[in-house]
Design a protein around this motif. Structure first.
Motif, mmCIF file in Angstrom:
data_model
loop_
_atom_site.group_PDB
_atom_site.id
_atom_site.type_symbol
_atom_site.label_atom_id
_atom_site.label_comp_id
_atom_site.label_asym_id
_atom_site.label_seq_id
_atom_site.Cartn_x
_atom_site.Cartn_y
_atom_site.Cartn_z
ATOM 1 N N TYR A 60 0.827 -1.204 0.000
ATOM 2 C CA TYR A 60 0.000 0.000 0.000
ATOM 3 C C TYR A 60 0.860 1.252 0.000
ATOM 4 O O TYR A 60 0.485 2.291 -0.570
ATOM 5 C CB TYR A 60 -0.974 -0.007 1.191
ATOM 6 N N ALA A 81 -4.365 -3.936 -0.930
ATOM 7 C CA ALA A 81 -3.415 -2.835 -0.764
ATOM 8 C C ALA A 81 -3.940 -1.537 -1.367
ATOM 9 O O ALA A 81 -3.772 -0.456 -0.780
ATOM 10 C CB ALA A 81 -2.081 -3.211 -1.399
ATOM 11 N N ILE A 82 -4.590 -1.621 -2.523
ATOM 12 C CA ILE A 82 -5.109 -0.386 -3.125
ATOM 13 C C ILE A 82 -6.275 0.144 -2.295
ATOM 14 O O ILE A 82 -6.482 1.363 -2.184
ATOM 15 C CB ILE A 82 -5.512 -0.600 -4.605
ATOM 16 N N ASP A 87 -6.398 -0.139 0.998
ATOM 17 C CA ASP A 87 -5.721 0.527 2.122
ATOM 18 C C ASP A 87 -5.211 1.900 1.700
ATOM 19 O O ASP A 87 -5.292 2.865 2.471
ATOM 20 C CB ASP A 87 -4.551 -0.325 2.620
ATOM 21 N N ALA A 88 -4.674 1.990 0.486
ATOM 22 C CA ALA A 88 -4.185 3.275 -0.009
ATOM 23 C C ALA A 88 -5.340 4.261 -0.188
ATOM 24 O O ALA A 88 -5.218 5.449 0.127
ATOM 25 C CB ALA A 88 -3.436 3.077 -1.324
ATOM 26 N N TYR A 123 -6.371 5.585 3.200
ATOM 27 C CA TYR A 123 -5.362 6.293 3.982
ATOM 28 C C TYR A 123 -5.667 7.798 3.967
ATOM 29 O O TYR A 123 -6.141 8.321 2.961
ATOM 30 C CB TYR A 123 -3.971 6.042 3.407
#
Length: 360
Positions: free
Chosen positions: A108, A320-321, A323-324, A327
């Motif tokens: 991420y 992960a994307i 989570d990004a 964020y």
């Protein structure tokens, strides 16, 4: 003079272990890797190819920012990294995010780096690396300094850095190698010769027959490696690392490779400077296909095993994307606060203005 030059150039023969059919053509150079290590190396290459495909798609959707495709260079990138230890220090170029991920950078955060978020450059404790360098060749001088610092502290580790063929036209390329060579610093300099510096073919950048021979000018060893052969890349890097930690100084490794995609996703059109015939010839040398054939012949790899890696990669990239996306967004005040340790008065004034705007 001409005979002297030709004599030097003739010494730089390409190191190859697997041919494009996955057959061993150099038993003597075959590295001592266990079956599990061979499978892990293939796992990483397949995963990275999927990461590249998904990253291109995410970029086109507007969910990533700057992105430099990596397909075709997996053997060069991951073969070099596989020869490293956790304590070694990576100084990457902008195409070298895969090495950072396999060195411990959370996925991420790699996506946040692409978006320009400052947290994408705040590496976790224990991830020995700098952020990808955008300035062409600048990482070479930095690597010389990091390597010398390691030597002065008595560490048994190396600094490894990467640039493309275009980077060898920069002054920093020579300066970094010359400095490291003069002090026998434990550095490994990788040139990923993917044939084009954006759109300029290698033969228009230098009259040198190889890029590895440029090591002669600074008095360090240089080697040309088949950059589509992951075992050859690993073997050359492993030897360079052993030389470095034994106090024998730096090495320059030129990996002959090819990027299948554009230089970056920022508008480059490779069809303007590469032919279909060229693409077809390099596709026959695909590093994944070559290594897959080798492992299948040894009974170590199957379609089922590869599909598991593909499914794992897709799931982890999806998480992960997300989570990004979740964020906290970067604010202008974050940018100002990260520019200086002590802000000058004009930025202090601007910081207050933006803090007020952001609080509303």
């Amino acid at each position: 003079m001409k005979r002297t030059l030709e004599g030097i150039e003739e010494q730089f023969e390409m190191l190859q272990i697997l041919n494009e059919n996955g057959e061993v053509v150099n038993e003597e150079a075959l590295p001592d890797l266990s079956d599990e290590e061979l499978k892990e190396l293939m796992h990483r290459m397949v995963y990275t190819r999927i990461l590249d495909q998904r990253s291109i798609a995410l970029n086109r959707q507007g969910r990533l920012g700057f992105y430099a495709p990596t397909a075709g260079q997996e053997a060069s990138q991951l073969g070099t990294h596989f020869a490293l230890e956790k304590e070694d220090f990576i100084l990457p170029g902008y195409r070298d995010v895969p090495q950072l991920i396999w060195h411990g950078l959370p996925l991420y955060q790699a996506f946040l780096f692409s978006r320009g978020h400052f947290h994408g450059n705040q590496f976790p404790e224990g991830v020995n690396a700098l952020s990808p360098q955008i300035i062409i060749g600048a990482q070479y001088t930095q690597a010389a300094g990091v390597a010398l610092g390691m030597k002065r502290r008595g560490k048994k580790s190396v600094a490894i850095t990467y640039t493309g063929d275009g980077g060898t036209s920069q002054g920093d390329f020579y300066e970094g190698m010359n400095f490291a060579g003069a002090y026998d610093a434990p550095a490994i300099f990788i040139v990923q010769n993917n044939q084009f510096a954006i759109s300029v073919p290698r033969e228009k950048q230098t009259k040198a027959k190889t890029l590895a021979q440029k090591a002669v000018a600074v008095g360090i060893p240089g080697v040309v490696v088949d950059g589509m052969d992951v075992l050859a890349v690993y073997a050359a890097t492993k030897e360079a690392r052993e030389r470095a930690i034994n106090g024998e100084g730096p090495t320059l490794i030129e990996t002959l490779t090819y990027r299948y995609g554009p230089h970056t996703m920022a508008g480059d059109d490779p069809t303007r400077y590469r032919t279909e015939d060229m693409n077809s010839e390099w596709e026959k040398q695909d590093p994944l296909v070559r290594f897959r054939k080798y492992l299948e012949a040894k009974g170590l790899w199957s379609e089922e095993e590869e599909n598991k890696v593909i499914d794992q990669a897709k799931e982890e990239i999806k998480a992960a994307i997300k989570d990004a996306d979740n964020y906290p967004k970067m604010k202008v005040s974050d940018l100002i606060n990260n520019m200086y340790e002590v802000l000058p008065s004009n930025l202090e004034e601007q910081l207050e203005v933006y803090k007020e705007k952001e609080s509303k």
